[in-house]
Design an enzyme around this catalytic site. Structure first.
Site, PDB file in Angstrom:
ATOM      1  N   ARG A  92       0.817  -1.220   0.000  1.00 53.45           N
ATOM      2  CA  ARG A  92       0.000   0.000   0.000  1.00 53.45           C
ATOM      3  C   ARG A  92       0.849   1.269   0.000  1.00 53.45           C
ATOM      4  O   ARG A  92       0.343   2.349   0.254  1.00 53.45           O
ATOM      5  CB  ARG A  92      -0.961   0.004   1.166  1.00 53.45           C
ATOM      6  N   ASP A 119      -6.537  -4.130   0.107  1.00 52.00           N
ATOM      7  CA  ASP A 119      -7.019  -3.031  -0.757  1.00 52.00           C
ATOM      8  C   ASP A 119      -6.004  -1.923  -1.048  1.00 52.00           C
ATOM      9  O   ASP A 119      -6.304  -0.972  -1.764  1.00 52.00           O
ATOM     10  CB  ASP A 119      -8.299  -2.423  -0.168  1.00 52.00           C
ATOM     11  N   GLY A 120      -4.826  -2.016  -0.447  1.00 53.46           N
ATOM     12  CA  GLY A 120      -3.809  -1.001  -0.731  1.00 53.46           C
ATOM     13  C   GLY A 120      -4.075   0.329  -0.044  1.00 53.46           C
ATOM     14  O   GLY A 120      -3.436   1.334  -0.351  1.00 53.46           O
ATOM     15  N   ARG A 170       5.421   9.767   3.820  1.00 50.19           N
ATOM     16  CA  ARG A 170       6.497   9.471   4.756  1.00 50.19           C
ATOM     17  C   ARG A 170       7.831   9.734   4.062  1.00 50.19           C
ATOM     18  O   ARG A 170       7.928   9.655   2.837  1.00 50.19           O
ATOM     19  CB  ARG A 170       6.465   8.000   5.184  1.00 50.19           C
ATOM     20  N   ASP A 246      10.029  -7.811   8.235  1.00 52.85           N
ATOM     21  CA  ASP A 246       9.761  -6.822   7.176  1.00 52.85           C
ATOM     22  C   ASP A 246       9.538  -5.430   7.767  1.00 52.85           C
ATOM     23  O   ASP A 246       9.529  -4.446   7.026  1.00 52.85           O
ATOM     24  CB  ASP A 246       8.543  -7.231   6.331  1.00 52.85           C
ATOM     25  N   ASN A 247       9.382  -5.359   9.076  1.00 52.61           N
ATOM     26  CA  ASN A 247       9.227  -4.053   9.722  1.00 52.61           C
ATOM     27  C   ASN A 247      10.494  -3.646  10.474  1.00 52.61           C
ATOM     28  O   ASN A 247      10.466  -2.756  11.323  1.00 52.61           O
ATOM     29  CB  ASN A 247       8.037  -4.069  10.683  1.00 52.61           C
TER      30      ASN A 247
HETATM   31  P1  AMP Z   1       2.570  -4.114   8.168  1.00 54.06           P
HETATM   32  O1  AMP Z   1       2.869  -5.183   9.170  1.00 54.06           O
HETATM   33  O2  AMP Z   1       1.357  -3.271   8.449  1.00 54.06           O
HETATM   34  O3  AMP Z   1       3.764  -3.231   7.947  1.00 54.06           O
HETATM   35  O4  AMP Z   1       2.190  -4.840   6.789  1.00 54.06           O
HETATM   36  C1  AMP Z   1       2.585  -6.135   6.418  1.00 54.06           C
HETATM   37  C2  AMP Z   1       2.428  -6.338   4.938  1.00 54.06           C
HETATM   38  O5  AMP Z   1       1.068  -6.243   4.554  1.00 54.06           O
HETATM   39  C3  AMP Z   1       3.170  -5.342   4.057  1.00 54.06           C
HETATM   40  O6  AMP Z   1       3.602  -6.016   2.923  1.00 54.06           O
HETATM   41  C4  AMP Z   1       2.086  -4.338   3.715  1.00 54.06           C
HETATM   42  O7  AMP Z   1       2.369  -3.649   2.528  1.00 54.06           O
HETATM   43  C5  AMP Z   1       0.882  -5.238   3.587  1.00 54.06           C
HETATM   44  N1  AMP Z   1      -0.390  -4.536   3.855  1.00 54.06           N
HETATM   45  C6  AMP Z   1      -0.876  -4.141   5.052  1.00 54.06           C
HETATM   46  N2  AMP Z   1      -2.079  -3.563   4.899  1.00 54.06           N
HETATM   47  C7  AMP Z   1      -2.364  -3.574   3.579  1.00 54.06           C
HETATM   48  C8  AMP Z   1      -3.465  -3.144   2.800  1.00 54.06           C
HETATM   49  N3  AMP Z   1      -4.521  -2.547   3.328  1.00 54.06           N
HETATM   50  N4  AMP Z   1      -3.387  -3.337   1.462  1.00 54.06           N
HETATM   51  C9  AMP Z   1      -2.338  -3.941   0.895  1.00 54.06           C
HETATM   52  N5  AMP Z   1      -1.296  -4.395   1.579  1.00 54.06           N
HETATM   53  C10 AMP Z   1      -1.289  -4.212   2.906  1.00 54.06           C
HETATM   54 MG    MG Z   2       5.313  -3.224   7.187  1.00 50.71          MG
END
Ligand code: AMP
Ligand code: MG
Length: 479
Positions: A92, A119-120, A170, A246-247
């Site tokens: 996203r 949904d991105g 960001r 990944d974070n």
């Molecule tokens: P996060 O732990 O929130 O940093 O996200 C984990 C993974 O899920 C990353 O690859 C994000 O890009 C993906 N992600 C989280 N929320 C969405 C969303 N609403 N739409 C698409 N990808 C998402």
């Molecule tokens: Mg992430």
């Protein structure tokens, strides 16, 4: 520089095309500005009045793309709650390229190649939280990504009920994650892995560029930077909530703000993420998890660096690098200049005391920063003052070994222990008002976030104990 004059560089796109997917934003409906941060704009020489420029909203919404910007989503993998996901990537977020060493990225700009079934989009609440908290962390002295601005919209999203879509712009010195290395290592793409390591050296560790053994040195620097980062989180009582690989930033920054929380009443085992049933990412576990994540990074580095050497570095992480980084943070919080062997014990006792006393983490350290032998102000903060008294006696003894006067020590501690941190209930109030079209609290919190160590009489109400019922509340990832 005005919005239409922004000039981007695109070094990341020199990497193999497996590293990214060129993509375009899907604009939100009826976008409007919520907040613009002139302090962050200054970092990229963007005019401080750009918030008034209609093009700024268009920039965030993706309907204005500067000629030099090439928009793309980055590819990475990662361990999520201990399980390896072969490919994640920016699901996203859309990158624009960099200006003056800052990589600009919008979060919530619609589906990308890496969105999987989601949904991105980003909802207004989590966007306001990230916008404010990343700034707060920066001013608290913690390495972090920054936030240039935030827009809201009329695009409806299905979350826990209906929310509206928002976008935060960001900025970061690096968006490379441990998981970026994991992606190329997993597929045995060793040339790409090497190219990625060189890219990271050029971007975040340029002093290593000409050195022999640069990949081991890179790994070591990431280990050291991670130790400093996590120690600073522990000192402040910051819980990240989703320390998936990944974070984890390769540059040692706080990235991807999700269900984070500052500790309210001190609770060592506090888990801020309601989806984290096992407590993997509790406050207490953050240092251990950082070690676990660094072992996963070491696995990805195996094609570049002899395994044994990284194993030794990891051993050192547990035995001395992290503990020393933590001791350094805590000594500073306690106003201790001398480094005594007994300090680790004093700090351990303090952690037990804070737990038993049921006391607000931030207020404890701020009040201790005024300590001159008079215990009553600290007793007044605690549910259980008796334990505080026992620890203060140890502290009194320890202070006798120092040469600083009370006044000198207080001065230093007041610059270390914040009066203002952004607690979740404050962020929630700003979100509730923003949903009704009132962004004044967002601006107030941004101002307070920029002055965490100052006395701000007008905002005294933001320095009190968290109201009952709002303490150590958990949040989910799915906002
Ligand atoms: P996060 O732990 O929130 O940093 O996200 C984990 C993974 O899920 C990353 O690859 C994000 O890009 C993906 N992600 C989280 N929320 C969405 C969303 N609403 N739409 C698409 N990808 C998402
Ligand atoms: Mg992430």
């Amino acid at each position: 520089m005005r919005v239409n004059e922004l000039e981007f560089q695109n070094k990341y796109l020199d990497l193999d095309d497996e590293f990214y997917d060129l993509t375009k934003a899907t604009p939100l409906d009826e976008p409007y500005l919520i907040s613009f941060n002139p302090k962050v704009a200054k970092l990229i020489d963007l005019d401080k009045t750009s918030g008034n420029d209609a093009l700024f909203v268009e920039l965030l919404n993706g309907t204005f793309v500067p000629k030099t910007a090439k928009t793309y989503a980055m590819c990475y993998a990662g361990h999520q709650f201990g399980n390896y996901a072969v490919r994640l990537g920016d699901g996203r977020a859309i990158n624009f390229g960099s200006i003056k060493g800052w990589n600009l990225q919008t979060k919530g700009s619609g589906e990308t190649f890496y969105s999987r079934s989601a949904d991105g989009r980003s909802a207004l609440p989590s966007s306001i939280r990230e916008y404010l908290m990343s700034e707060a962390m920066h001013h608290l002295g913690v390495p972090t990504t920054r936030a240039l601005g935030i827009i809201g919209s009329k695009t409806k999203l299905l979350r826990n009920g209906i929310e509206y879509g928002a976008i935060v712009m960001r900025m970061s010195p690096s968006w490379v994650r441990f998981g970026t290395f994991q992606y190329f290592a997993y597929f045995k793409k060793h040339e790409e892995l090497k190219a990625l390591a060189d890219y990271v050296i050029a971007e975040s560790y340029p002093h290593l560029k000409e050195l022999e053994d640069k990949y081991f040195k890179l790994y070591s620097e990431v280990v050291n930077a991670t130790a400093k980062l996590i120690a600073s989180w522990q000192g402040l009582g910051f819980c990240h909530g989703v320390m998936n690989t990944d974070n984890m930033s390769i540059a040692g920054l706080t990235i991807d703000y999700g269900p984070f929380s500052m500790l309210d009443d001190f609770d060592f085992g506090f888990v801020c993420n309601s989806t984290d049933k096992a407590g993997r990412y509790s406050y207490a576990e953050q240092p251990n998890i950082s070690y676990w994540n660094l072992t996963k990074l070491a696995v990805a580095f195996v094609p570049l660096v002899e395994k044994k050497r990284m194993e030794r570095k990891l051993e050192e992480y547990g035995e001395s690098i992290y503990p020393n980084a933590y001791l350094k943070v805590m000594r500073k919080k306690l106003g201790l200049e001398l480094e005594l062997d007994t300090d680790a014990n004093l700090i351990e006792e303090l952690i037990c005391t804070l737990q038993d006393a049921q006391i607000d983490h931030t207020n404890f350290f701020r009040t201790l920063s005024h300590y001159d032998g008079e215990m009553m102000p600290l007793f007044e903060l605690a549910m259980n003052p008796v334990v505080i008294e026992s620890w203060l006696k140890l502290y009194d003894k320890r202070l006798l070994k120092e040469s600083l006067t009370h006044v000198e020590r207080q001065e230093q501690m007041l610059k270390t222990n914040p009066k203002y941190v952004l607690k979740n209930y404050m962020l929630q109030e700003a979100i509730d008002l923003a949903k009704r079209g009132d962004f004044s609290r967002v601006e107030t919190l941004l101002y307070v976030a920029e002055h965490p160590f100052d006395e701000l009489p007008e905002y005294e109400y933001l320095a009190v104990e968290t109201p009952e019922g709002f303490k150590n509340v958990t949040l989910s990832c799915s906002s």
